[in-house]
Scaffold this active site. Structure first.
Site, PDB file in Angstrom:
ATOM      1  N   HIS A  79      -3.063   5.456   3.857  1.00 51.44           N
ATOM      2  CA  HIS A  79      -2.285   5.096   5.045  1.00 51.44           C
ATOM      3  C   HIS A  79      -3.178   4.671   6.204  1.00 51.44           C
ATOM      4  O   HIS A  79      -2.882   3.680   6.892  1.00 51.44           O
ATOM      5  CB  HIS A  79      -1.369   6.246   5.464  1.00 51.44           C
ATOM      6  N   HIS A 236       7.407   0.709   1.914  1.00 50.32           N
ATOM      7  CA  HIS A 236       6.295   1.658   1.816  1.00 50.32           C
ATOM      8  C   HIS A 236       5.382   1.312   0.645  1.00 50.32           C
ATOM      9  O   HIS A 236       4.164   1.509   0.731  1.00 50.32           O
ATOM     10  CB  HIS A 236       6.793   3.100   1.678  1.00 50.32           C
ATOM     11  N   ASP A 240       1.346   0.763   0.761  1.00 52.94           N
ATOM     12  CA  ASP A 240       0.349   1.339  -0.143  1.00 52.94           C
ATOM     13  C   ASP A 240      -0.537   0.252  -0.758  1.00 52.94           C
ATOM     14  O   ASP A 240      -1.755   0.448  -0.910  1.00 52.94           O
ATOM     15  CB  ASP A 240       1.030   2.131  -1.254  1.00 52.94           C
ATOM     16  N   HIS A 263      -0.261   3.385  -7.280  1.00 50.40           N
ATOM     17  CA  HIS A 263      -1.679   3.445  -6.908  1.00 50.40           C
ATOM     18  C   HIS A 263      -2.601   3.054  -8.066  1.00 50.40           C
ATOM     19  O   HIS A 263      -3.595   2.356  -7.857  1.00 50.40           O
ATOM     20  CB  HIS A 263      -2.035   4.839  -6.397  1.00 50.40           C
TER      21      HIS A 263
END
Length: 291
Positions: A79, A236, A240, A263
Site C-alpha cells: 500500500h 483495490h 495492489d 499478489h
C-alpha cells in the site's frame, strides 16, 4: 520532454497498527537521492538494516507482499509502495519501526495524503521508464496478464468472486497522479468474515478490524460499513497491482490488463518485466520490447 526523477521535499511520519501482525509501528517517509529508489529500513533492528523495494527482495506473496533482506523483513509493503508509485515518486526512503507498516484504513489514501503534504521535488536525473512496443502475455495459474503498448501507463483489471456484492467487476485507471489519488488510492482491502479464523491460525489478519478492512458477510458488508465506490473491490486489486509493480523500479509506459490478479501473479509479472527492463540496457533507461 523527458521526465525527471522525483522525491519528497521533507520527511513526514505515519503511525498505526499492522493489518497482519497487529503490531504498532511508526513510519518515517524521507527524501532520497537520485537513483536511490524505493527502500525500507527497519529502524527497530540492530544496525537499521535496509530492504530495497525490488523483485529480488520478495519474500512472500501470500495475501500480502512481504520483502526481505537477510534477517530483516517488511510485511504488507504494497500500500505504501502503491502510493509512491501512483504519485510518481522514484526515490523514497521508508523507515519503519516494526515488521509491518500501519494498515491505516486499508487503502493508500492516507499514505497519499502524507506524501502530498510532504511536497515533491524534481531531481536532475531522468526518470527510468519501461516502454513496451508489442503485446506481451503472461499466465500465472488462473491469472492472465496482457501488457500492451501505450503512450502512458494504465492498469486495468477484472475480478470474479462468488459473492453477491462482488461478482464480476472490471475497472481501469491511468497511472496519473490526480487520477490515482481520486479513483484508486481510497479503495480498501477486503475479506470474507468466513476467512477470519483460518487466516488467524496462519498468523495473518491479526490486526484486521472493520476500520481497516471491508468485511463481507454471506450476502453483503458487515453492519456499519459502506462502499466508497460501487466497484471498490476491483479498484483495490488495481491498487495492489500498482504497488507490486513499483518493484520494477521504473515508470510504466504500457497498459497492463489483468484477469483475476493476485499478489503471486503481480510479482511474477514484476520479475518478468524487470528481466526485460534490464535486458534493454539503454542509456535512457527505457525498455523497448521486441517480442
Amino acid at each position: 520532454m523527458t521526465e525527471k526523477q522525483r522525491t519528497i521535499a521533507r520527511a513526514v511520519e505515519v503511525r498505526g497498527y499492522g493489518i497482519h501482525t497487529g503490531e504498532p509501528s511508526v513510519v518515517r517517509l524521507r527524501p532520497a537521492p537520485e537513483h536511490g529508489g524505493l527502500r525500507f529500513r527497519r529502524t527497530d533492528l540492530p544496525g537499521a538494516p535496509e530492504i530495497p523495494a525490488t523483485v529480488e527482495s520478495v519474500h512472500s506473496a501470500h495475501r500480502e507482499t512481504a520483502l526481505r533482506k537477510g534477517e530483516a523483513v517488511v510485511r504488507t509493503a504494497e500500500h505504501v509502495l502503491a502510493a509512491a508509485h501512483g504519485l510518481t515518486l522514484d526515490n523514497l526512503w521508508i523507515d519503519v519501526s516494526g515488521p509491518e507498516p500501519p494498515a491505516l484504513d486499508g487503502s493508500a489514501a492516507a499514505w497519499c495524503d502524507r506524501l502530498l503534504e510532504a511536497g515533491s521535488v524534481a531531481q536532475q536525473a531522468d526518470a527510468p521508464r519501461l516502454r513496451i512496443d508489442r503485446p506481451l502475455h503472461l499466465q500465472v495459474g488462473g491469472t492472465r496478464y496482457d501488457v500492451l503498448p501505450a503512450e502512458s501507463g494504465r492498469v486495468s483489471a477484472t475480478i470474479d468472486f462468488d459473492h453477491p456484492l462482488i461478482g464480476r467487476q472490471s475497472a481501469s485507471a491511468r497511472l496519473d497522479r490526480a487520477e490515482f489519488v481520486r479513483e484508486i488510492a481510497p479503495a480498501r482491502t477486503f475479506g470474507l468474515s468466513a476467512w477470519a479464523e483460518a487466516l488467524r491460525e496462519r498468523g495473518l489478519a491479526l490486526g484486521a478490524t472493520r476500520e481497516n478492512t471491508l468485511v463481507l458477510s454471506g450476502d453483503g458488508l458487515e453492519p456499519g460499513q459502506e462502499l466508497r465506490f460501487r466497484d471498490e473491490f476491483v479498484r483495490h486489486k488495481i491498487l495492489d497491482i500498482i504497488g507490486d509493480l513499483a518493484l520494477v523500479g521504473a515508470r510504466l509506459q504500457c497498459h497492463v490488463v489483468a484477469q483475476r490478479p493476485g499478489h503471486r501473479g503481480n510479482l511474477e509479472l514484476a520479475r518478468w518485466l524487470v528481466s526485460r527492463h534490464r535486458g534493454a540496457g539503454s542509456s535512457e533507461n527505457e525498455t523497448n520490447e521486441e517480442g
